[in-house]
Design an enzyme around this catalytic site. Structure first.
Site, PDB file in Angstrom:
ATOM      1  N   LYS A 146      47.486  38.350  39.139  1.00 38.84           N
ATOM      2  CA  LYS A 146      47.064  38.898  40.431  1.00 38.84           C
ATOM      3  C   LYS A 146      48.201  38.878  41.448  1.00 38.84           C
ATOM      4  CE  LYS A 146      42.093  38.530  40.330  1.00 38.84           C
ATOM      5  NZ  LYS A 146      40.875  38.130  41.024  1.00 38.84           N
ATOM      6  N   LYS A 151      41.434  44.151  30.997  1.00 41.01           N
ATOM      7  CA  LYS A 151      40.052  43.816  31.355  1.00 41.01           C
ATOM      8  C   LYS A 151      39.483  44.831  32.353  1.00 41.01           C
ATOM      9  CE  LYS A 151      39.016  40.333  34.309  1.00 41.01           C
ATOM     10  NZ  LYS A 151      37.892  40.549  35.189  1.00 41.01           N
ATOM     11  N   LYS A 196      36.500  44.504  38.679  1.00 46.45           N
ATOM     12  CA  LYS A 196      35.913  45.148  39.844  1.00 46.45           C
ATOM     13  C   LYS A 196      36.899  45.362  40.975  1.00 46.45           C
ATOM     14  CE  LYS A 196      33.163  41.294  40.729  1.00 46.45           C
ATOM     15  NZ  LYS A 196      34.123  40.216  41.026  1.00 46.45           N
TER      16      LYS A 196
END
Ligand code: ATP
Ligand code: MG
Length: 326
Positions: free
Chosen positions: A111, A192, A195
């Site tokens: 991230k 993956k 969202k």
């Protein structure tokens, strides 16, 4: 009764991955466990959020949890930021965590590559997650494979604290589904489905229209050999669609492979889309009824009252052990 705890960040709209890897497992165990299902909104602000959208999603997610089958009579629902003990315990745990172990978290590595300014919160996020779990003495934490390392950190922190200050925390177990632990992005089937991804075409949202669901599945990236069988390495796109179909129909991979043996990719995708549409439209119908009924706030008020009491007890025990306060 043993306790189960899980949460899904309101960092974006809930996806098919959230349903399969996150919510469905908790639905499966809700009769056997005293279950705590929360909205980890403090986690969502580890990366940039639009305040208005964030607030809207918090209530929406609770409606979706219920629409996906989590029964408010069997689960306690609450919002993380409404219970101040989460962040307070997190601070004490941070003082018992090491820079080295947090630097090894793969989610942080992934991230932090995607944002320009990496917040300190993104780095310490797994400690807050440990606090979320340890405050309630949760025995079981259902999660997708991506969060396994964080639950392991929570276990280490619990053991370290217990060793240093005496028995205080239950050491939690992660519960990873055997199938569907990592639903992949339809456009990049080695990654993956997430969202907070900006890849709209690769992500199926729980509230997507039937037309969008079909369009996304029909244009899912596959390969060119036109044979339908499961092989994650060689055929990530097809394997992902087989997994989705298998989990939603509760059929084994073998059964699914046999069923689609003589299909071409077009017909195969159409049937996968039919199944996803059926499941999601049913969830959507339930969701809109729940929103209309106005029960969400009542459920969250009850959850807040109950969980603040539990968290206060645990937090005060921790304060005493660490030697804080009077
Ligand atoms: P973000 O991109 O903001 O991290 P996310 O899609 O990863 O969002 P989380 O709220 O971080 O969602 O995760 C909630 C739960 O859902 C976790 O248990 C996670 O493992 C699970 N989960 C999320 N995405 C998937 C997926 N694609 N496949 C399986 N499980 C998933
Ligand atoms: Mg995540």
């Amino acid at each position: 009764m043993k306790k189960l705890l899980t949460g899904l960040q309101p960092s974006g709209e809930l996806t098919l991955g959230s349903l399969i890897g996150g919510i469905s497992q908790s639905v499966k165990y809700q009769d056997e466990y005293d279950s705590y299902i929360f909205v980890p909104d403090l986690h969502a602000i580890t990366v940039e959020q639009d305040p208005e959208k964030l607030k809207e999603r918090i209530r929406k997610n609770v409606g979706l949890y219920i629409a996906c089958g989590l029964d408010p009579k069997k689960n306690t629902f609450y919002i993380q930021s409404e219970n101040l003990y989460h962040a307070n315990l997190s601070w004490i745990l941070e003082c018992n965590s090491y820079m080295g172990e947090l630097s090894r978290m793969t989610q942080f590595k992934d991230k932090s590559k995607k944002v320009k300014n990496v917040s300190c919160g993104l780095f310490t996020y797994p400690v807050l997650m440990a606090a979320d779990i340890l405050l309630y003495d949760a025995d079981l934490v259902p999660t997708g494979i991506d969060q396994k390392q964080h639950v392991e950190l929570a276990r280490n922190l619990a053991e370290r604290f217990n060793h240093k200050y005496g028995d205080t925390f239950v050491v939690p177990e992660p519960m990873i589904p055997t199938l569907g632990a990592k639903i992949k992005d339809l456009q990049e089937p080695t990654k993956k489905m997430s969202k907070s991804s900006d890849n709209y075409k690769g992500t199926i949202l729980l509230l997507d229209s039937e037309k969008d669901i079909r369009k996304k599945i029909m244009s899912a990236v596959t390969d060119s050999d036109n044979k339908i069988y499961y092989d994650e390495e060689k055929k990530p796109g097809i394997s992902n669609l087989i997994t989705i179909y298998s989990v939603l129909t509760k059929k084994s991979i073998k059964e699914v492979e046999t069923h689609f043996k003589d299909y071409n990719y077009g017909n195969f995708k159409k049937e996968v889309a039919d199944v996803v549409v059926k499941v999601l439209i049913d969830i959507q119908n339930k969701y809109y009824k729940i929103v209309e009924s106005g029960i969400i706030d009542k459920i969250l008020d009850e959850g807040r009252e109950k969980t603040i009491k539990i968290a206060k007890n645990k937090y005060e025990e921790v304060l005493n052990k660490v030697g804080l306060g009077r």
